[in-house]
Design an enzyme around this catalytic site. Structure first.
Site, PDB file in Angstrom:
ATOM      1  N   GLY A  55       0.983  -1.222   0.075  1.00 41.84           N
ATOM      2  CA  GLY A  55      -0.026   0.178   0.078  1.00 41.84           C
ATOM      3  C   GLY A  55       1.002   1.225  -0.067  1.00 41.84           C
ATOM      4  O   GLY A  55       2.187   1.144  -0.066  1.00 41.84           O
ATOM      5  N   GLU A  65      10.164  -2.299   3.856  1.00 42.36           N
ATOM      6  CA  GLU A  65       9.511  -2.112   2.588  1.00 42.36           C
ATOM      7  C   GLU A  65      10.456  -1.930   1.413  1.00 42.36           C
ATOM      8  O   GLU A  65      10.106  -2.456   0.454  1.00 42.36           O
ATOM      9  CB  GLU A  65       8.256  -1.306   3.000  1.00 42.36           C
ATOM     10  CG  GLU A  65       7.057  -1.753   3.932  1.00 42.36           C
ATOM     11  CD  GLU A  65       6.265  -0.668   4.060  1.00 42.36           C
ATOM     12  OE1 GLU A  65       5.104  -0.944   4.672  1.00 42.36           O
ATOM     13  OE2 GLU A  65       6.400   0.588   3.932  1.00 42.36           O
TER      14      GLU A  65
HETATM   15  C1  5RP Z   1       3.233   0.626   6.446  1.00 44.03           C
HETATM   16  C2  5RP Z   1       2.921   1.458   4.924  1.00 44.03           C
HETATM   17  C3  5RP Z   1       1.579   1.254   4.439  1.00 44.03           C
HETATM   18  O1  5RP Z   1       1.702   0.744   3.234  1.00 44.03           O
HETATM   19  C4  5RP Z   1       0.774   2.665   4.409  1.00 44.03           C
HETATM   20  O2  5RP Z   1       0.900   3.168   5.641  1.00 44.03           O
HETATM   21  C5  5RP Z   1      -0.551   2.298   3.967  1.00 44.03           C
HETATM   22  O3  5RP Z   1      -1.296   1.592   4.923  1.00 44.03           O
HETATM   23  P1  5RP Z   1      -2.950   1.274   4.882  1.00 44.03           P
HETATM   24  O4  5RP Z   1      -2.941   0.306   3.636  1.00 44.03           O
HETATM   25  O5  5RP Z   1      -3.044   0.770   6.159  1.00 44.03           O
HETATM   26  O6  5RP Z   1      -3.540   2.513   4.513  1.00 44.03           O
HETATM   27  O7  5RP Z   1       3.703   2.034   4.301  1.00 44.03           O
HETATM   28  O8  5RP Z   1       4.547   1.408   6.533  1.00 44.03           O
END
Ligand code: 5RP
Length: 219
Positions: free
Chosen positions: A82, A103
């Site tokens: 995401g 990530e």
């Molecule tokens: C986690 C991230 C996530 O991809 C980002 O925060 C989006 O999260 P969500 O899908 O809960 O909106 O970078 O470190």
């Protein structure tokens, strides 16, 4: 459709990018949770997953999906994750879930980054979402001062450490007009482990959840 339904929609749509017998790079967050749940229902077998957080690893294992060590892999076909914001060129802000370092590591061994997001994440210019930065604990004040010089206000995420035992600063008030240049600059600062600008490791494709269905953006 509400935001959770849009997340579930793109989580499922990402299955089209998973090839039989492959290792899948798996991100972190509520949208990725939907993807992991969908992955567990996939008819074609996969070799396993390489995960970007303890949270995702636990969810994968609980659903019977093997989690592999990234050191054993040279590359994976896709990384699915995401974003907190994504612009029209595929640059992203990530790290809202504090998993930005792992990530970026997994994204870097992936041939394609498939971003899954609901349409609220698409922006013209990155920066309204406070920029997460993972920092070695002894350098938080120093790094915060460096952001102040750029016009940003860094706020320490109190009472939490990343999976790597580091602190997270959330930097408010930045307008990220040139994501690649800003990522390169912040990467030079002593004490910065990872900045949550994903420009070098930008998305190849974004599956955007909209009330009319999944919109595919290719960069
Ligand atoms: C986690 C991230 C996530 O991809 C980002 O925060 C989006 O999260 P969500 O899908 O809960 O909106 O970078 O470190």
């Amino acid at each position: 459709m509400n935001q959770d339904q849009l997340k579930a929609l793109v989580g499922k749509a990402a299955l089209d990018y998973v090839t039989e017998g492959s290792v899948v790079g798996v991100g972190t967050g509520s949208t990725v949770d939907c993807f992991i749940d969908a992955l567990a229902t996939l008819a074609k077998p996969i070799a396993g997953a390489v995960s970007s957080s303890e949270r995702s690893s636990a969810r994968l294992r609980a659903l019977g999906i093997a989690v592999l060590d990234s050191n054993q892999l040279q590359s994976v076909p896709v990384y699915i994750d995401g974003a907190d914001e994504i612009d029209h060129a595929g640059h992203m802000i990530k790290g809202g879930g504090a998993a930005l370092t792992r990530e970026k590591i997994v994204a870097d061994i992936a041939r394609r980054f498939i971003c899954i997001a609901d349409e609220s994440k698409l922006v013209r210019t990155l920066g309204r979402f406070a920029l997460p930065v993972e920092v070695i604990p002894m350098a938080t004040a120093q790094v915060a001062r460096a952001f102040a010089a750029l016009g940003g206000k860094a706020v320490l995420r109190e009472g939490m450490l990343s999976d790597n035992g580091c602190k997270i600063l959330d930097v408010h008030g930045l307008t990220i007009a040139d994501p690649a240049a800003m990522e390169r600059e912040i990467n030079q600062w002593p004490g910065v482990v990872t900045v949550g600008i994903f420009a070098r490791n930008k998305a190849s494709v974004c599956l955007l959840g909209t009330p009319a269905g999944v919109k595919t953006l290719t960069f």
